[in-house]
Design a protein around this motif. Structure first.
Motif, PDB file in Angstrom:
ATOM      1  N   ILE A  38       0.850  -1.202   0.000  1.00  0.00           N
ATOM      2  CA  ILE A  38       0.000   0.000   0.000  1.00  0.00           C
ATOM      3  C   ILE A  38       0.880   1.244   0.000  1.00  0.00           C
ATOM      4  O   ILE A  38       1.909   1.285   0.670  1.00  0.00           O
ATOM      5  CB  ILE A  38      -0.960   0.015   1.208  1.00  0.00           C
ATOM      6  CG1 ILE A  38      -1.990   1.129   1.110  1.00  0.00           C
ATOM      7  CG2 ILE A  38      -0.256   0.115   2.524  1.00  0.00           C
ATOM      8  CD1 ILE A  38      -3.312   0.643   0.669  1.00  0.00           C
ATOM      9  N   THR A  39       0.494   2.226  -0.799  1.00  0.00           N
ATOM     10  CA  THR A  39       1.112   3.547  -0.725  1.00  0.00           C
ATOM     11  C   THR A  39      -0.012   4.572  -0.694  1.00  0.00           C
ATOM     12  O   THR A  39      -1.066   4.380  -1.309  1.00  0.00           O
ATOM     13  CB  THR A  39       2.050   3.848  -1.919  1.00  0.00           C
ATOM     14  OG1 THR A  39       1.324   3.728  -3.124  1.00  0.00           O
ATOM     15  CG2 THR A  39       3.245   2.924  -1.933  1.00  0.00           C
ATOM     16  N   TYR A  65      -8.175  -8.884   1.505  1.00  0.00           N
ATOM     17  CA  TYR A  65      -9.452  -9.500   1.858  1.00  0.00           C
ATOM     18  C   TYR A  65      -9.776  -9.374   3.342  1.00  0.00           C
ATOM     19  O   TYR A  65     -10.721  -9.980   3.828  1.00  0.00           O
ATOM     20  CB  TYR A  65      -9.448 -10.973   1.446  1.00  0.00           C
ATOM     21  CG  TYR A  65      -9.280 -11.142  -0.036  1.00  0.00           C
ATOM     22  CD1 TYR A  65     -10.288 -10.758  -0.917  1.00  0.00           C
ATOM     23  CD2 TYR A  65      -8.109 -11.653  -0.578  1.00  0.00           C
ATOM     24  CE1 TYR A  65     -10.136 -10.889  -2.289  1.00  0.00           C
ATOM     25  CE2 TYR A  65      -7.953 -11.799  -1.942  1.00  0.00           C
ATOM     26  CZ  TYR A  65      -8.972 -11.415  -2.789  1.00  0.00           C
ATOM     27  OH  TYR A  65      -8.819 -11.542  -4.136  1.00  0.00           O
ATOM     28  N   HIS A  66      -8.999  -8.596   4.051  1.00  0.00           N
ATOM     29  CA  HIS A  66      -9.213  -8.404   5.480  1.00  0.00           C
ATOM     30  C   HIS A  66      -9.693  -6.983   5.737  1.00  0.00           C
ATOM     31  O   HIS A  66      -9.767  -6.162   4.835  1.00  0.00           O
ATOM     32  CB  HIS A  66      -7.924  -8.714   6.240  1.00  0.00           C
ATOM     33  CG  HIS A  66      -7.429 -10.104   5.985  1.00  0.00           C
ATOM     34  ND1 HIS A  66      -7.930 -11.202   6.625  1.00  0.00           N
ATOM     35  CD2 HIS A  66      -6.507 -10.586   5.105  1.00  0.00           C
ATOM     36  CE1 HIS A  66      -7.339 -12.295   6.182  1.00  0.00           C
ATOM     37  NE2 HIS A  66      -6.468 -11.943   5.249  1.00  0.00           N
ATOM     38  N   PRO A 123     -12.296  -0.324  -0.628  1.00  0.00           N
ATOM     39  CA  PRO A 123     -12.542  -1.694  -1.104  1.00  0.00           C
ATOM     40  C   PRO A 123     -11.298  -2.568  -0.981  1.00  0.00           C
ATOM     41  O   PRO A 123     -10.171  -2.080  -0.975  1.00  0.00           O
ATOM     42  CB  PRO A 123     -12.920  -1.493  -2.569  1.00  0.00           C
ATOM     43  CG  PRO A 123     -13.375  -0.087  -2.671  1.00  0.00           C
ATOM     44  CD  PRO A 123     -12.586   0.674  -1.651  1.00  0.00           C
ATOM     45  N   GLY A 124     -11.506  -3.861  -0.899  1.00  0.00           N
ATOM     46  CA  GLY A 124     -10.397  -4.794  -0.774  1.00  0.00           C
ATOM     47  C   GLY A 124      -9.712  -5.126  -2.087  1.00  0.00           C
ATOM     48  O   GLY A 124      -8.711  -5.829  -2.097  1.00  0.00           O
ATOM     49  N   MET A 125     -10.245  -4.636  -3.190  1.00  0.00           N
ATOM     50  CA  MET A 125      -9.667  -4.957  -4.489  1.00  0.00           C
ATOM     51  C   MET A 125      -8.456  -4.077  -4.803  1.00  0.00           C
ATOM     52  O   MET A 125      -8.435  -2.900  -4.462  1.00  0.00           O
ATOM     53  CB  MET A 125     -10.708  -4.771  -5.611  1.00  0.00           C
ATOM     54  CG  MET A 125     -11.728  -5.875  -5.703  1.00  0.00           C
ATOM     55  SD  MET A 125     -13.373  -5.458  -5.080  1.00  0.00           S
ATOM     56  CE  MET A 125     -13.641  -3.784  -5.424  1.00  0.00           C
ATOM     57  N   LYS A 126      -7.497  -4.686  -5.472  1.00  0.00           N
ATOM     58  CA  LYS A 126      -6.323  -3.972  -5.961  1.00  0.00           C
ATOM     59  C   LYS A 126      -6.782  -2.797  -6.821  1.00  0.00           C
ATOM     60  O   LYS A 126      -7.735  -2.911  -7.585  1.00  0.00           O
ATOM     61  CB  LYS A 126      -5.495  -4.950  -6.799  1.00  0.00           C
ATOM     62  CG  LYS A 126      -4.332  -4.356  -7.518  1.00  0.00           C
ATOM     63  CD  LYS A 126      -3.653  -5.433  -8.355  1.00  0.00           C
ATOM     64  CE  LYS A 126      -2.583  -4.827  -9.222  1.00  0.00           C
ATOM     65  NZ  LYS A 126      -1.890  -5.837 -10.025  1.00  0.00           N
TER      66      LYS A 126
END
Length: 173
Positions: A38-39, A65-66, A123-126
């Protein structure tokens, strides 16, 4: 050594290997989503005497996913209001939870806060998530303190807490 003793030793060795393997597996568990995944880049500038604008870009390099929360910590500043636009991500809610707040409090214990901080999830998506929000000025006494954005990742697997927190500096314009 008789056959019964060999079987007993074999059973104990098998149990020992299974227990040792389980212990090593548990001990070496690491988060599925790491701080390097993450940035966050952000800027803050004054709109008027009572309001500031924050522009935030979150680059999530892999799926998470967490549970995650982002907390803008801006000393002397209060409520946040998201700007809704087709090109911007707007969180569905703003708030906090006890576990995230505890992690944040431990991380920012030397930073004075005018009020309890509010966070939001992404959201958990890339992907890359761009956001803009305004922040109310509560006081001018803390103008010189560096504002920060904190990303909190909460993950538990097999009863082990794999949560972490990472701070990102906010550019003041």
């Amino acid at each position: 050594m008789n056959r019964g003793a060999k079987i007993t030793i074999g059973i104990f060795l098998t149990i020992f290997v299974l227990i040792a393997s389980g212990f090593l597996f548990y001990r070496n568990l690491s988060p599925e989503f790491m701080p390097t995944n993450i940035t966050i880049e952000s800027t803050i500038h004054k709109l008027n005497a009572n309001e500031y604008m924050v522009e935030l870009q979150v680059n999530q390099k892999k799926d998470d996913y967490h549970s995650n929360m982002i907390y803008p910590i801006i000393p002397g500043k209060g409520n946040i209001s998201f700007i809704q636009d087709d090109d911007l991500f707007t969180p569905s809610s703003i708030g906090n939870d006890h576990a995230s707040l505890q992690m944040l409090t431990n991380e920012t214990s030397n930073m004075p806060m005018a009020q309890e901080p509010f966070g939001f999830g992404i959201p958990g998506m890339k992907g890359i998530y761009n956001m803009k929000f305004t922040v109310d000025a509560l006081s001018e006494a803390q103008e010189n303190l560096n504002p920060q954005i904190y990303y909190i990742h909460k993950e538990k697997r097999y009863g082990k807490d794999l949560s972490w927190i990472k701070g990102f500096e906010m550019t003041v314009e």
